[in-house]
Enzyme design. Structure first.
Site, short mmCIF file in Angstrom:
data_model
loop_
_atom_site.label_atom_id
_atom_site.label_comp_id
_atom_site.label_asym_id
_atom_site.label_seq_id
_atom_site.Cartn_x
_atom_site.Cartn_y
_atom_site.Cartn_z
N TYR A 60 0.83 -1.21 0.00
CA TYR A 60 0.00 0.00 0.00
C TYR A 60 0.86 1.26 0.00
O TYR A 60 0.43 2.31 -0.45
CB TYR A 60 -0.89 0.03 1.24
CG TYR A 60 -2.21 -0.69 1.09
CD1 TYR A 60 -2.26 -2.03 0.75
CD2 TYR A 60 -3.42 -0.04 1.33
CE1 TYR A 60 -3.47 -2.70 0.64
CE2 TYR A 60 -4.62 -0.70 1.21
CZ TYR A 60 -4.65 -2.03 0.87
OH TYR A 60 -5.85 -2.68 0.76
N LYS A 62 3.25 -15.38 2.34
CA LYS A 62 3.41 -16.13 1.09
C LYS A 62 4.91 -16.39 0.94
O LYS A 62 5.54 -15.99 -0.06
CB LYS A 62 2.81 -15.33 -0.07
CG LYS A 62 2.76 -16.06 -1.40
CD LYS A 62 1.70 -17.15 -1.48
CE LYS A 62 1.81 -17.90 -2.79
NZ LYS A 62 0.93 -19.09 -2.85
N ASP A 113 -2.86 -18.43 0.60
CA ASP A 113 -3.86 -19.15 -0.20
C ASP A 113 -4.51 -20.24 0.64
O ASP A 113 -5.73 -20.42 0.65
CB ASP A 113 -3.26 -19.71 -1.50
CG ASP A 113 -1.96 -20.47 -1.30
OD1 ASP A 113 -1.37 -20.39 -0.19
OD2 ASP A 113 -1.53 -21.15 -2.25
N ASP A 129 -6.23 -7.04 4.40
CA ASP A 129 -7.38 -6.41 3.75
C ASP A 129 -8.31 -7.48 3.19
O ASP A 129 -9.52 -7.47 3.42
CB ASP A 129 -6.89 -5.48 2.63
CG ASP A 129 -8.05 -4.83 1.89
OD1 ASP A 129 -8.99 -4.36 2.57
OD2 ASP A 129 -8.02 -4.80 0.64
N ASP A 150 -12.13 -9.21 4.96
CA ASP A 150 -13.44 -9.24 4.29
C ASP A 150 -13.99 -10.67 4.28
O ASP A 150 -15.17 -10.90 4.50
CB ASP A 150 -13.35 -8.74 2.84
CG ASP A 150 -13.64 -7.24 2.72
OD1 ASP A 150 -13.31 -6.51 3.67
OD2 ASP A 150 -14.18 -6.83 1.68
C1 IPM Z 1 -10.35 -1.31 4.22
C2 IPM Z 1 -10.62 -0.74 2.87
C3 IPM Z 1 -9.49 0.22 2.48
C4 IPM Z 1 -8.19 -0.57 2.47
C5 IPM Z 1 -9.70 0.95 1.15
C6 IPM Z 1 -11.01 1.71 1.13
C7 IPM Z 1 -8.56 1.87 0.84
O1 IPM Z 1 -10.79 -1.76 1.95
O2 IPM Z 1 -10.21 -0.53 5.19
O3 IPM Z 1 -10.29 -2.53 4.34
O4 IPM Z 1 -7.89 -1.25 1.48
O5 IPM Z 1 -7.48 -0.52 3.48
MG MG Z 2 -10.87 -3.71 2.78
#
Ligand code: IPM
Ligand code: MG
Length: 356
Positions: A140, A189, A221, A245, A249
């Site tokens: 990032y 990884k 993975d 990240d 999710d």
């Molecule tokens: C998160 C989001 C952010 C990230 C985006 C919106 C930049 O996906 O906080 O998980 O990738 O960190």
């Molecule tokens: Mg995210």
């Protein structure tokens, strides 16, 4: 105690109202006075100042005890160059505050078991995984660029970690594991990436100071697969920025809805940044449809980690549980036989349950 509110874009303002509502109620109940200041971040900041992270916002945040952030982003700003997109504002504030440790608990409320996409037998008695994501390094923030033309045009983003960056997040991972189930899974990884090989080496070294914590390593993975196959095996996960990240999710969805997941971002000095992990959902902005529970639980994390109000934090979690027990649901977690409510009413219900 100064608290900065950064509502941001899309549903950000909708849920920030609910977060503040909860802070107000808690402040009354425990006789603590919070002083709020509103700042611009993301698309709304671009529209008003031309930049996703105005200096004024950074100053305001640095001068506060804790920050609540709604969400940033939307189609409207998608064509801007990378450094001027709303997301650049979010990355910028994380970096400016030095909040390198992002705690993303994925907790399944028993009331929402059937909202999960996983079978009940896989979920067992519920889930409680703490994902610790490194937040201010890696791909990032590495060098990036684009050059050349036609078929020769190329672009790159560099994944880079220093030993110091890995050490501090590893220490944090072990400490958190120590306060819970004493099991830490480091995800990388290392079979392919040099940065992951350094990550693994450093995590192993740090482990020598935490002999009471069981450490294992997993390739990303495989980890993505294991989260679906047997999520019960995880207690605390520590991983880099981009894997964190993605995996947060995934883990989030196991709990039924991303609308239920809070997060806390912490550094070495005391300022904490608190945000729901979901995005700005522009399609439902302003429609009283967003689930405010992720934001409300982000406030609980703020009470716990930045404001030293453990009892109040527990009140908030208990209140959320009670409201779910009573059958109230926002549309994202709605099921037959339950009562559907909007953003605002959900906030009111939790607020009421806190003072009961
Ligand atoms: C998160 C989001 C952010 C990230 C985006 C919106 C930049 O996906 O906080 O998980 O990738 O960190
Ligand atoms: Mg995210």
């Amino acid at each position: 105690m100064k608290i900065v509110l950064l509502p941001g874009d899309g549903i950000g303002p909708d849920i920030t109202v609910q977060a503040k509502k909860i802070l107000d109620i808690v402040g009354d109940k425990y006789d603590r006075k919070f002083q709020y200041e509103y700042g611009l971040l993301g698309g709304v900041a671009i529209d008003k100042t031309g930049h996703p992270l105005p200096d004024e916002t950074v100053e305001m945040c640095k001068d506060s005890k804790a920050i609540f952030l709604g969400a940033v982003g939307g189609d409207k700003w998608d064509t801007l160059p990378g450094h001027l997109r709303p997301e650049a504002g979010l990355l910028g504030i994380r970096k400016a505050l030095g909040v390198y440790a992002n705690l993303r608990p994925a907790i399944l409320f028993p009331q929402l078991k059937s909202a999960s996409t996983l079978k009940e037998e896989v979920l067992g008695d519920g889930l409680n995984i703490m994902i610790l994501r490194e937040l201010t390094g890696g791909i990032y923030f590495g060098d990036k660029g684009r050059e050349g033309q036609g078929m020769e045009e190329s672009a790159w983003d560099v994944e880079i970690y220093t030993r110091a960056e890995i050490e501090r997040i590893a220490h944090m991972g072990f400490k958190i594991a120590r306060s819970r189930g004493r099991k830490l899974t480091s995800i990388d990884k290392a079979n392919v990436l040099e940065s992951s090989r350094l990550w693994r080496t450093v995590v192993k070294e740090v482990a020598k100071e935490y002999k009471d914590v069981e450490l294992n390593h997993m390739y990303v993975d495989n980890a993505a697969m294991q989260l679906l196959r047997n999520p019960q095996q995880f207690d605390v996960i520590v991983t880099n920025n981009i894997f964190g990240d993605i995996l947060s999710d995934e883990a989030g969805m196991l709990t039924g809805s991303l609308g239920m997941l809070p997060s806390a971002s912490l550094g070495d000095d005391n300022i904490g940044l608190y945000e729901p992990i979901h995005g700005s959902a522009p399609d439902i902005a302003g429609k009283d449809m967003a689930n405010p529970l992720a934001s409300i639980m982000s406030v609980a994390m703020m009470l716990e980690y930045s404001l030293d109000m453990q009892k109040a934090a527990e009140d908030v979690y208990t209140a959320v549980g009670n409201v779910l027990d009573e059958g109230y649901r926002t549309v994202d977690i709605m099921e037959e036989g339950k009562t559907q409510v909007g953003t605002n009413q959900m906030g009111d219900l939790v607020a009421k349950a806190i003072v009961q």
